[in-house]
Design an enzyme around this catalytic site. Structure first.
Site, PDB file in Angstrom:
ATOM      1  N   GLY A  59       5.147   8.991  -4.173  1.00 53.59           N
ATOM      2  CA  GLY A  59       4.024   8.267  -3.578  1.00 53.59           C
ATOM      3  C   GLY A  59       3.432   7.263  -4.543  1.00 53.59           C
ATOM      4  CB  ALA A  60       3.735   3.687  -4.955  1.00 48.12           C
TER       5      ALA A  60
ATOM      6  CD  GLU B 243     -16.127   1.375   2.830  1.00 45.69           C
ATOM      7  OE1 GLU B 243     -14.930   1.683   2.850  1.00 45.69           O
ATOM      8  OE2 GLU B 243     -16.736   1.085   1.777  1.00 45.69           O
TER       9      GLU B 243
ATOM     10  CG  ASP C 254      -6.517  11.336  -0.229  1.00 42.86           C
ATOM     11  OD1 ASP C 254      -7.325  11.343  -1.187  1.00 42.86           O
ATOM     12  OD2 ASP C 254      -6.565  10.495   0.686  1.00 42.86           O
TER      13      ASP C 254
ATOM     14  CB  VAL D 183       9.201  12.443   0.178  1.00 38.32           C
ATOM     15  CG1 VAL D 183       9.347  13.936  -0.097  1.00 38.32           C
ATOM     16  CG2 VAL D 183       9.247  11.625  -1.098  1.00 38.32           C
TER      17      VAL D 183
ATOM     18  CB  ALA E  88      -9.544   5.497  -4.555  1.00 36.80           C
TER      19      ALA E  88
HETATM   20  P1  FAD Z   1      -2.701   6.873  -1.121  1.00 39.38           P
HETATM   21  O1  FAD Z   1      -3.430   5.852  -1.902  1.00 39.38           O
HETATM   22  O2  FAD Z   1      -2.987   6.989   0.329  1.00 39.38           O
HETATM   23  O3  FAD Z   1      -1.142   6.612  -1.323  1.00 39.38           O
HETATM   24  C1  FAD Z   1      -0.142   7.452  -0.835  1.00 39.38           C
HETATM   25  C2  FAD Z   1       1.194   6.769  -1.082  1.00 39.38           C
HETATM   26  O4  FAD Z   1       2.253   7.637  -0.676  1.00 39.38           O
HETATM   27  C3  FAD Z   1       1.368   5.485  -0.250  1.00 39.38           C
HETATM   28  O5  FAD Z   1       1.916   4.489  -1.068  1.00 39.38           O
HETATM   29  C4  FAD Z   1       2.331   5.883   0.848  1.00 39.38           C
HETATM   30  O6  FAD Z   1       3.132   4.820   1.331  1.00 39.38           O
HETATM   31  C5  FAD Z   1       3.181   6.918   0.128  1.00 39.38           C
HETATM   32  N1  FAD Z   1       3.806   7.897   1.040  1.00 39.38           N
HETATM   33  C6  FAD Z   1       3.210   8.582   2.043  1.00 39.38           C
HETATM   34  N2  FAD Z   1       4.103   9.413   2.630  1.00 39.38           N
HETATM   35  C7  FAD Z   1       5.258   9.242   1.974  1.00 39.38           C
HETATM   36  C8  FAD Z   1       6.548   9.833   2.114  1.00 39.38           C
HETATM   37  N3  FAD Z   1       6.815  10.775   3.022  1.00 39.38           N
HETATM   38  N4  FAD Z   1       7.523   9.420   1.264  1.00 39.38           N
HETATM   39  C9  FAD Z   1       7.286   8.471   0.317  1.00 39.38           C
HETATM   40  N5  FAD Z   1       6.081   7.907   0.148  1.00 39.38           N
HETATM   41  C10 FAD Z   1       5.095   8.282   0.959  1.00 39.38           C
HETATM   42  N6  FAD Z   1     -12.107   6.177  -2.046  1.00 39.38           N
HETATM   43  C11 FAD Z   1     -12.928   5.784  -3.052  1.00 39.38           C
HETATM   44  O7  FAD Z   1     -12.984   6.446  -4.085  1.00 39.38           O
HETATM   45  N7  FAD Z   1     -13.689   4.661  -2.931  1.00 39.38           N
HETATM   46  C12 FAD Z   1     -13.661   3.871  -1.846  1.00 39.38           C
HETATM   47  O8  FAD Z   1     -14.361   2.856  -1.776  1.00 39.38           O
HETATM   48  C13 FAD Z   1     -12.790   4.245  -0.776  1.00 39.38           C
HETATM   49  N8  FAD Z   1     -12.705   3.460   0.320  1.00 39.38           N
HETATM   50  C14 FAD Z   1     -11.809   3.799   1.318  1.00 39.38           C
HETATM   51  C15 FAD Z   1     -11.711   2.953   2.421  1.00 39.38           C
HETATM   52  C16 FAD Z   1     -10.835   3.250   3.447  1.00 39.38           C
HETATM   53  C17 FAD Z   1     -10.725   2.323   4.621  1.00 39.38           C
HETATM   54  C18 FAD Z   1     -10.043   4.440   3.370  1.00 39.38           C
HETATM   55  C19 FAD Z   1      -9.072   4.768   4.491  1.00 39.38           C
HETATM   56  C20 FAD Z   1     -10.147   5.291   2.287  1.00 39.38           C
HETATM   57  C21 FAD Z   1     -11.025   4.986   1.249  1.00 39.38           C
HETATM   58  N9  FAD Z   1     -11.158   5.802   0.116  1.00 39.38           N
HETATM   59  C22 FAD Z   1     -12.009   5.443  -0.919  1.00 39.38           C
HETATM   60  C23 FAD Z   1     -10.328   7.009  -0.040  1.00 39.38           C
HETATM   61  C24 FAD Z   1      -9.077   6.650  -0.866  1.00 39.38           C
HETATM   62  O9  FAD Z   1      -8.452   5.506  -0.335  1.00 39.38           O
HETATM   63  C25 FAD Z   1      -8.063   7.796  -0.932  1.00 39.38           C
HETATM   64  O10 FAD Z   1      -8.721   8.955  -1.391  1.00 39.38           O
HETATM   65  C26 FAD Z   1      -6.934   7.415  -1.888  1.00 39.38           C
HETATM   66  O11 FAD Z   1      -6.195   6.329  -1.347  1.00 39.38           O
HETATM   67  C27 FAD Z   1      -5.998   8.590  -2.138  1.00 39.38           C
HETATM   68  O12 FAD Z   1      -5.023   8.194  -3.070  1.00 39.38           O
HETATM   69  P2  FAD Z   1      -3.594   8.873  -3.058  1.00 39.38           P
HETATM   70  O13 FAD Z   1      -2.874   8.392  -4.261  1.00 39.38           O
HETATM   71  O14 FAD Z   1      -3.696  10.331  -2.842  1.00 39.38           O
HETATM   72  O15 FAD Z   1      -2.894   8.336  -1.725  1.00 39.38           O
HETATM   73  P1  NAD Z   2     -14.772  11.910   6.610  1.00 36.88           P
HETATM   74  O1  NAD Z   2     -14.263  13.282   6.786  1.00 36.88           O
HETATM   75  O2  NAD Z   2     -15.564  11.605   5.400  1.00 36.88           O
HETATM   76  O3  NAD Z   2     -15.635  11.473   7.885  1.00 36.88           O
HETATM   77  C1  NAD Z   2     -15.198  11.735   9.184  1.00 36.88           C
HETATM   78  C2  NAD Z   2     -16.385  11.741  10.124  1.00 36.88           C
HETATM   79  O4  NAD Z   2     -15.893  11.954  11.450  1.00 36.88           O
HETATM   80  C3  NAD Z   2     -17.375  12.855   9.819  1.00 36.88           C
HETATM   81  O5  NAD Z   2     -18.670  12.309   9.754  1.00 36.88           O
HETATM   82  C4  NAD Z   2     -17.193  13.816  10.996  1.00 36.88           C
HETATM   83  O6  NAD Z   2     -18.396  14.500  11.322  1.00 36.88           O
HETATM   84  C5  NAD Z   2     -16.761  12.869  12.099  1.00 36.88           C
HETATM   85  N1  NAD Z   2     -16.038  13.538  13.181  1.00 36.88           N
HETATM   86  C6  NAD Z   2     -15.128  14.542  13.077  1.00 36.88           C
HETATM   87  N2  NAD Z   2     -14.720  14.929  14.308  1.00 36.88           N
HETATM   88  C7  NAD Z   2     -15.352  14.136  15.201  1.00 36.88           C
HETATM   89  C8  NAD Z   2     -15.346  14.042  16.622  1.00 36.88           C
HETATM   90  N3  NAD Z   2     -14.597  14.849  17.372  1.00 36.88           N
HETATM   91  N4  NAD Z   2     -16.122  13.107  17.214  1.00 36.88           N
HETATM   92  C9  NAD Z   2     -16.894  12.269  16.473  1.00 36.88           C
HETATM   93  N5  NAD Z   2     -16.965  12.343  15.128  1.00 36.88           N
HETATM   94  C10 NAD Z   2     -16.191  13.240  14.495  1.00 36.88           C
HETATM   95  O7  NAD Z   2     -13.477  10.960   6.706  1.00 36.88           O
HETATM   96  P2  NAD Z   2     -13.288   9.444   6.274  1.00 36.88           P
HETATM   97  O8  NAD Z   2     -14.487   8.641   6.582  1.00 36.88           O
HETATM   98  O9  NAD Z   2     -11.982   9.022   6.838  1.00 36.88           O
HETATM   99  O10 NAD Z   2     -13.139   9.539   4.702  1.00 36.88           O
HETATM  100  C11 NAD Z   2     -12.025  10.232   4.123  1.00 36.88           C
HETATM  101  C12 NAD Z   2     -12.255  10.343   2.625  1.00 36.88           C
HETATM  102  O11 NAD Z   2     -12.211   9.048   2.039  1.00 36.88           O
HETATM  103  C13 NAD Z   2     -13.612  10.935   2.280  1.00 36.88           C
HETATM  104  O12 NAD Z   2     -13.472  11.731   1.165  1.00 36.88           O
HETATM  105  C14 NAD Z   2     -14.457   9.729   1.953  1.00 36.88           C
HETATM  106  O13 NAD Z   2     -15.468  10.027   1.015  1.00 36.88           O
HETATM  107  C15 NAD Z   2     -13.421   8.793   1.356  1.00 36.88           C
HETATM  108  N6  NAD Z   2     -13.845   7.402   1.591  1.00 36.88           N
HETATM  109  C16 NAD Z   2     -14.705   6.875   0.668  1.00 36.88           C
HETATM  110  C17 NAD Z   2     -15.173   5.602   0.871  1.00 36.88           C
HETATM  111  C18 NAD Z   2     -16.119   5.017  -0.150  1.00 36.88           C
HETATM  112  O14 NAD Z   2     -16.403   5.680  -1.144  1.00 36.88           O
HETATM  113  N7  NAD Z   2     -16.609   3.826   0.061  1.00 36.88           N
HETATM  114  C19 NAD Z   2     -14.773   4.859   1.983  1.00 36.88           C
HETATM  115  C20 NAD Z   2     -13.904   5.437   2.911  1.00 36.88           C
HETATM  116  C21 NAD Z   2     -13.448   6.731   2.700  1.00 36.88           C
END
Ligand code: FAD
Ligand code: NAD
Length: 399
Positions: free
Chosen positions: A10-11, A170, A297, A81, A313
């Site tokens: 995973g990258a 967001e 994650d 994978v 992240a």
């Molecule tokens: P990821 O960054 O999701 O990367 C997983 C990698 O594995 C990907 O490259 C994918 O292609 C690869 N992969 C998946 N399955 C396979 C497979 N079967 N085989 C090979 N490769 C595979 N967190 C913060 O701390 N601050 C933020 O501001 C924040 N904002 C967010 C905003 C959004 C919209 C979202 C969705 C999440 C946000 N998060 C934030 C949460 C954060 O993005 C995740 O916690 C973080 O990306 C996890 O990192 P990771 O390395 O576990 O996985």
């Molecule tokens: P989350 O679990 O943080 O939020 C999901 C929300 O969906 C919760 O408020 C929950 O009560 C609601 N929900 C669940 N079931 C529902 C239903 N049936 N109907 C309506 N609402 C329902 O998930 P996320 O927002 O995808 O975030 C995932 C992770 O990524 C978290 O750890 C979060 O902190 C992180 N993240 C961080 C940032 C940031 O720091 N800026 C941004 C995005 C995500």
């Protein structure tokens, strides 16, 4: 002894940080390091709400691995994978390739958590990869384009964001910023467009600071988001969502942001998990395996009060640094110098559309508006600098 093989799966933030740190820390030929990922690029998951809404080109959130990985030090394999065998120390890819390892780092990220809600998998879109967000952007544009030839279809202009956690908030912030532009482009009256943010808990962003939540909700409401709080989604159909109250919202666009669980491959490979995440030991190792590390994650870690840390992240990057450090110790036969993982939380910052944000830093200072948005950019700059130097910062950051 032959050169130890380190395999990183995973990258994402966790995997790329581990690989980048190893290429800095290890001398030539100390270990054979391989990074396997679905795509030949890393993507900035934390930015994906922007290309999903169409407020940023998806390519900006994409970093090709050859821009950050030194191929003389780390082999890159583009592959998916399908299975991990801890017993046989072997990873299988979808195309049948088998890869052996001495040390494994699992960083496969997350899958959407649907809680078994009927119809979600089939009918909702999720913000989870570059391909997925390109699909969301194109779908939204298609809805605007379709409305003009079927003006009775108000469901084309109704957008449901399911779950008002950070991802939902967001994304809603970006979507309401994009809508005026889409209305101009397709000559549509903005008052016809509806954006619902639907949350099961009694507040948006449950568990987060009340002042900051109020700020986010007031700002998004003023831009047109209609919140439905304390209202779980019970079912998702091709025609919209049905809420626990019995109300139906007709919509052709449901974006599910209701939470995540660890990548299903980990559970399917037989690792013990809770919501798809492996409860790791102090060195980020999977139970029963001294040579299998889990980052990001897919890993589950707890704070001093026994509560799980949210998957972020920020933590994934720190875990990658810790695992790389410990792998270096293991490769050099210095097992006793391994350091336990201790998260160092810098705060939580969320974007609320261009130039807007809110959050908390150093566990006490609350930030609102532009200062929060700039501080969030600052953390992006630090990460980009770490993996790609100043060139990567200049290429990706826009103020
Ligand atoms: P990821 O960054 O999701 O990367 C997983 C990698 O594995 C990907 O490259 C994918 O292609 C690869 N992969 C998946 N399955 C396979 C497979 N079967 N085989 C090979 N490769 C595979 N967190 C913060 O701390 N601050 C933020 O501001 C924040 N904002 C967010 C905003 C959004 C919209 C979202 C969705 C999440 C946000 N998060 C934030 C949460 C954060 O993005 C995740 O916690 C973080 O990306 C996890 O990192 P990771 O390395 O576990 O996985
Ligand atoms: P989350 O679990 O943080 O939020 C999901 C929300 O969906 C919760 O408020 C929950 O009560 C609601 N929900 C669940 N079931 C529902 C239903 N049936 N109907 C309506 N609402 C329902 O998930 P996320 O927002 O995808 O975030 C995932 C992770 O990524 C978290 O750890 C979060 O902190 C992180 N993240 C961080 C940032 C940031 O720091 N800026 C941004 C995005 C995500």
């Amino acid at each position: 002894m032959s050169t130890p093989k380190i395999l990183i799966l995973g990258a994402g933030y966790g995997g790329v940080t581990t690989a980048c740190e190893l290429q800095k820390k290890l001398n030539h030929n100390e270990a054979e390091v391989t990074l396997v990922s679905k795509h030949d690029y890393h993507y900035l998951t934390t930015w994906l709400h922007e290309p999903a809404a169409g407020t940023m080109p998806a390519s900006r959130a994409q970093i090709f691995l050859n821009e950050i990985i030194d191929k003389n030090k780390v082999n890159v394999i583009k592959g998916t994978v399908s299975n991990i065998s801890g017993e046989q120390q072997k990873v299988t890819l979808e195309d049948g390739t088998e890869l052996e390892y001495d040390y494994l780092v699992i960083g496969l990220g997350s899958d959407p958590e649907t809680f078994g809600i009927e119809g979600l998998k089939e009918n909702a879109l999720t913000i989870r990869s570059i391909n997925a967000v390109q699909k969301i952007k194109e779908h939204i544009e298609y809805m605007f384009a379709s409305y003009n030839s079927e003006p009775e279809r108000t469901d084309y202009l109704t957008f449901v964001v399911g779950g008002a956690g950070f991802t939902g908030i967001e994304f809603s912030g970006e979507l309401v910023n994009r809508i005026p532009e889409l209305c101009r482009e397709y000559n549509i009256d903005p008052s016809l467009v509806k954006v619902y943010s639907i949350e099961a808990a009694p507040t948006a962003l449950p568990g987060f600071d009340k002042d900051l939540v109020d700020y986010a909700m007031n700002l998004l409401s003023s831009k047109g988001v209609e919140f439905k709080i304390n209202t779980p989604i019970k079912q998702c159909t091709p025609d919209g969502v049905i809420l626990a109250t019995g109300e139906e919202i007709k919509s052709k666009t449901v974006i599910w942001t209701g939470g995540v669980r660890g990548n299903a491959v980990v559970e399917q490979s037989g690792f013990e998990v809770m919501r798809g995440r492996v409860k790791v030991d102090e060195f980020m190792r999977a139970p029963g395996y001294e040579n299998v590390f889990v980052v990001g994650d897919c890993a589950l870690i707890f704070n001093a009060e026994g509560r799980p840390y949210p998957p972020t992240a920020q933590i994934s990057i720190q875990e990658g640094e810790n695992v790389a450090r410990n792998l270096k110790a293991l490769v050099r036969g210095e097992k006793l110098t391994m350091a336990p993982f201790v998260p160092n939380l810098q705060g939580t910052l969320a974007s609320l559309g261009k130039g807007e944000g809110m959050g908390i830093i150093f566990n006490k200072k609350k930030l609102f508006g532009l200062s929060a948005a700039l501080m969030k950019k600052g953390s992006d700059v630090r990460y980009l600098y770490k993996i790609g130097g100043i060139g990567m910062v200049m290429k990706k950051i826009r103020l």
